[in-house]
Design a protein around this motif. Structure first.
Motif, PDB file in Angstrom:
ATOM      1  N   ALA A  80     -14.856 -25.886  37.008  1.00  0.00           N
ATOM      2  CA  ALA A  80     -16.208 -25.718  37.552  1.00  0.00           C
ATOM      3  C   ALA A  80     -17.293 -25.728  36.475  1.00  0.00           C
ATOM      4  O   ALA A  80     -18.437 -26.078  36.755  1.00  0.00           O
ATOM      5  N   VAL A  81     -16.961 -25.333  35.229  1.00  0.00           N
ATOM      6  CA  VAL A  81     -17.977 -25.370  34.158  1.00  0.00           C
ATOM      7  C   VAL A  81     -17.862 -26.643  33.314  1.00  0.00           C
ATOM      8  O   VAL A  81     -18.540 -26.775  32.309  1.00  0.00           O
ATOM      9  N   ASN A  82     -16.987 -27.577  33.713  1.00  0.00           N
ATOM     10  CA  ASN A  82     -16.729 -28.795  32.922  1.00  0.00           C
ATOM     11  C   ASN A  82     -16.295 -28.449  31.508  1.00  0.00           C
ATOM     12  O   ASN A  82     -16.882 -28.934  30.530  1.00  0.00           O
ATOM     13  N   ALA A  83     -15.295 -27.604  31.381  1.00  0.00           N
ATOM     14  CA  ALA A  83     -14.837 -27.193  30.053  1.00  0.00           C
ATOM     15  C   ALA A  83     -14.144 -28.353  29.345  1.00  0.00           C
ATOM     16  O   ALA A  83     -13.585 -29.241  29.977  1.00  0.00           O
ATOM     17  N   ASP A  84     -14.211 -28.334  28.014  1.00  0.00           N
ATOM     18  CA  ASP A  84     -13.490 -29.335  27.230  1.00  0.00           C
ATOM     19  C   ASP A  84     -12.054 -28.910  27.004  1.00  0.00           C
ATOM     20  O   ASP A  84     -11.194 -29.735  26.719  1.00  0.00           O
ATOM     21  N   GLU A  85     -11.817 -27.602  27.082  1.00  0.00           N
ATOM     22  CA  GLU A  85     -10.447 -27.117  26.863  1.00  0.00           C
ATOM     23  C   GLU A  85     -10.255 -25.783  27.571  1.00  0.00           C
ATOM     24  O   GLU A  85     -11.182 -24.978  27.666  1.00  0.00           O
ATOM     25  N   LEU A  86      -9.042 -25.586  28.078  1.00  0.00           N
ATOM     26  CA  LEU A  86      -8.662 -24.290  28.646  1.00  0.00           C
ATOM     27  C   LEU A  86      -7.579 -23.705  27.747  1.00  0.00           C
ATOM     28  O   LEU A  86      -6.537 -24.326  27.530  1.00  0.00           O
ATOM     29  N   ILE A  98      -8.686 -31.698  32.091  1.00  0.00           N
ATOM     30  CA  ILE A  98      -8.984 -30.749  31.010  1.00  0.00           C
ATOM     31  C   ILE A  98      -7.678 -30.388  30.308  1.00  0.00           C
ATOM     32  O   ILE A  98      -6.734 -29.944  30.963  1.00  0.00           O
ATOM     33  N   PRO A  99      -7.602 -30.588  28.989  1.00  0.00           N
ATOM     34  CA  PRO A  99      -6.379 -30.179  28.298  1.00  0.00           C
ATOM     35  C   PRO A  99      -6.213 -28.660  28.316  1.00  0.00           C
ATOM     36  O   PRO A  99      -7.190 -27.913  28.197  1.00  0.00           O
ATOM     37  N   VAL A 100      -4.970 -28.230  28.510  1.00  0.00           N
ATOM     38  CA  VAL A 100      -4.653 -26.799  28.554  1.00  0.00           C
ATOM     39  C   VAL A 100      -3.819 -26.493  27.309  1.00  0.00           C
ATOM     40  O   VAL A 100      -2.977 -27.298  26.919  1.00  0.00           O
ATOM     41  N   LYS A 101      -4.056 -25.343  26.702  1.00  0.00           N
ATOM     42  CA  LYS A 101      -3.221 -24.967  25.563  1.00  0.00           C
ATOM     43  C   LYS A 101      -2.726 -23.544  25.768  1.00  0.00           C
ATOM     44  O   LYS A 101      -3.526 -22.661  26.111  1.00  0.00           O
ATOM     45  N   ILE A 102      -1.428 -23.341  25.579  1.00  0.00           N
ATOM     46  CA  ILE A 102      -0.873 -21.988  25.680  1.00  0.00           C
ATOM     47  C   ILE A 102      -0.764 -21.444  24.253  1.00  0.00           C
ATOM     48  O   ILE A 102      -0.126 -22.067  23.389  1.00  0.00           O
ATOM     49  N   LEU A 103      -1.394 -20.305  23.993  1.00  0.00           N
ATOM     50  CA  LEU A 103      -1.463 -19.752  22.640  1.00  0.00           C
ATOM     51  C   LEU A 103      -1.091 -18.271  22.637  1.00  0.00           C
ATOM     52  O   LEU A 103      -1.077 -17.629  23.685  1.00  0.00           O
ATOM     53  N   ASN A 104      -0.835 -17.770  21.430  1.00  0.00           N
ATOM     54  CA  ASN A 104      -0.380 -16.392  21.277  1.00  0.00           C
ATOM     55  C   ASN A 104      -1.492 -15.504  20.709  1.00  0.00           C
ATOM     56  O   ASN A 104      -1.937 -15.715  19.575  1.00  0.00           O
ATOM     57  N   GLY A 151       1.013 -23.324  19.219  1.00  0.00           N
ATOM     58  CA  GLY A 151       1.024 -23.223  20.679  1.00  0.00           C
ATOM     59  C   GLY A 151       1.491 -24.513  21.332  1.00  0.00           C
ATOM     60  O   GLY A 151       1.973 -25.425  20.654  1.00  0.00           O
ATOM     61  N   THR A 152       1.357 -24.559  22.646  1.00  0.00           N
ATOM     62  CA  THR A 152       1.793 -25.751  23.383  1.00  0.00           C
ATOM     63  C   THR A 152       0.624 -26.388  24.113  1.00  0.00           C
ATOM     64  O   THR A 152       0.093 -25.815  25.064  1.00  0.00           O
ATOM     65  N   PRO A 153       0.201 -27.586  23.673  1.00  0.00           N
ATOM     66  CA  PRO A 153      -0.820 -28.302  24.446  1.00  0.00           C
ATOM     67  C   PRO A 153      -0.196 -28.959  25.667  1.00  0.00           C
ATOM     68  O   PRO A 153       0.905 -29.508  25.592  1.00  0.00           O
TER      69      PRO A 153
END
Ligand code: ADP
Ligand code: ASP
Ligand code: MG
Length: 462
Positions: free
Chosen positions: A217-223, A278-284, A292-294
């Motif tokens: 909804a905010v047009n994010a470049d990354e989550l 939107i690319p998602v990245k799982i981080l610690n 992390g895992t993109p």
């Protein structure tokens, strides 16, 4: 650059974790939107309080609430000292309001899905102001914002479905303009509201979903989803000790993995992200420099066949069996209509080619209800012995091996079932999606961990 950062339960539950959150948010450039979960264990506690209240035990429910309030107040005192006075007042208000709700539940001895949503979302309502106050105190001006009125859903309380167009409109008019004044919004995960303002929730683990909805909804470049492990791993690290973080994965793989139980990401999370690309990245949170895992649409192939092995327990297998069903049109439809009429979600289906049986995997606590209802539906066939029996096997677990590399690679199933055979795990039912992205099978719950380890070992031997 616009980034949505979501911090999960353990990431907001201790002073160490929260200081790390403040550093992560503070060091990021560009527009930031923060989404937070309740502190770890809080939502479980709230469910326990609601259960107590529904049983008429108001005092027990109140005790749980006071313990939760105390734990949050301690966190505020540790992090902010006297500077936390405003947040403490807010916690007290929210606690009193929730206790009032629980008292009325206890009087009625009935907790509707709508009341439950108002109660179990307390956790996010208190964690957001704590995080906002901490960010501000550490040099990043921030404000807590409720997702009510921003994320708009239907009225399926407990498991509400977002209305993307309405949500987008609200977010664009009410949230996006605030980003210009450099105050970081800290938004409550998990909860939302109907268009006319009734509180809803997005289902357990739903803060990931909140973050993805807001990212779109905010047009994010990354989550960025910050949790307590360094990415999506080749198996649940609690089951497989040498599980490794995956260097990358596709949306489709993430969706399959989460659907079959990988708690690290909520099953519906990837949908809004996929749609908005939107690319998602799982981080610690506890090791923010780990890669992390993109998760993206088309990651470069990495040569792996099975990328990860996952499992989901507390399930039951319901089998409708009988020789008289062969070739009878509409038989499967009646089975599924019955299941749908009971409001039971089916996780896996398997039918033998002889058409002698149909197996459904459903939550274990719904098996008796479904059996009774199927027996009613097929009472005539049961009398004629066209249907022999409706059988229940519970508890069972689904184990799934997931990976894009399986597509078109011969011999994967042989390796999966060979490994299970050597580990002496008995496989009860098998299904492979036509996408060839996963092979899933059912085992007794007691053999679940052994099955996961056997498959993981087969494909991830060093
Ligand atoms: P959060 O509160 O941050 O959302 P969750 O507890 O919901 O965290 O999810 C993270 C947990 O998911 C990890 O601590 C890990 O135990 C579990 N998990 C299960 N399967 C996987 C997997 N394949 N990869 C990573 N974590 C997994
Ligand atoms: N607090 C909610 C839960 O425990 C949502 C979340 O943590 O994602 O289910
Ligand atoms: Mg989670």
């Amino acid at each position: 650059m616009r980034t949505v950062l979501k911090f999960g339960g353990t990431s907001v539950a201790s002073p160490t974790a929260l200081e790390s959150v403040a550093r992560i948010v503070g060091s990021l450039k560009g527009d930031r939107v923060v989404v937070v979960s309740a502190t770890a264990g809080t939502t479980d506690g709230l469910h326990a309080a609601a259960d107590q209240a529904a049983a008429g035990h108001a005092a027990d429910a109140e005790r749980i609430m006071n313990d939760l309030a105390k734990a949050h107040a301690n966190l505020v005192a540790d992090l902010l000292g006297v500077g936390g006075a405003d947040v403490l007042r807010e916690i007290t208000d929210l606690t009193e309001r929730t206790i009032a709700l629980l008292r009325s539940v206890a009087i009625l001895r009935e907790c509707s899905a709508r009341s439950l949503d108002a109660i179990v979302t307390y956790g996010e309502r208190v964690s957001a102001p704590i995080v906002a106050a901490l960010l501000t105190a550490r040099g990043t001006p921030a404000e807590a914002i409720s997702a009510e009125g921003l994320i708009i859903t239907d009225d399926v309380f407990g498991h509400a479905n977002p209305l993307p167009a309405e949500t987008r409109k609200r977010v664009q008019t009410e949230l996006v303009p605030r980003l210009a004044n450099r105050t970081v919004p800290v938004i409550t995960g998990y909860l939302a509201s109907t268009a006319d303002g009734l509180t809803t929730s997005l289902g357990r683990g739903g803060s990931d979903y909140s973050a993805a909805i807001l990212a779109a909804a905010v047009n994010a470049d990354e989550l960025r989803i910050y949790t307590d492990v360094s990415g999506v791993m080749s198996a649940d690290p609690r089951i497989v000790r040498d599980a490794k973080p995956l260097p990358r994965m596709s949306y489709a793989e993430a969706a399959e993995l989460s659907y079959f139980g990988a708690k690290v990401i909520h099953p519906r999370t990837v949908l809004p992200a996929i749609e908005a690309r939107i690319p998602v990245k799982i981080l610690n949170t506890f090791a923010p420099d780990d890669v992390g895992t993109p998760i993206t649409a088309d990651p470069a192939p990495d040569g792996s066949v099975v990328k990860a092995t996952t499992s989901l327990g507390a399930l039951g297998l319901v089998t409708v069996q009988g020789a008289g069903m062969s070739g009878v049109p509409g038989f499967a439809a009646r089975v599924f209509d019955t299941t749908a009429a009971e409001g039971i979600s089916v996780l896996m289906i398997s039918q033998s080619s002889s058409e002698n049986s149909i197996c459904l995997v459903i939550p274990a606590d719904a098996t008796d209800r479904l059996r009774a209802s199927l027996e009613r539906m097929f009472s005539a066939e049961l009398r004629r012995h066209d249907v022999e029996r409706v059988e229940v096997d519970a508890p069972v677990a689904i184990v799934a091996a997931v990976g894009e590399g399986m597509r078109g690679t011969p011999g994967v199933a042989a390796r999966v079932f060979g490994a299970l055979g050597r580990a002496k795990v008995n496989v009860i039912a098998i299904a492979q999606g036509s996408s060839e992205l996963n092979i899933s099978f059912v085992v007794q719950e007691a053999e679940r961990d052994k099955a996961v380890r056997a498959v993981h070992e087969e494909f991830h031997r060093a």
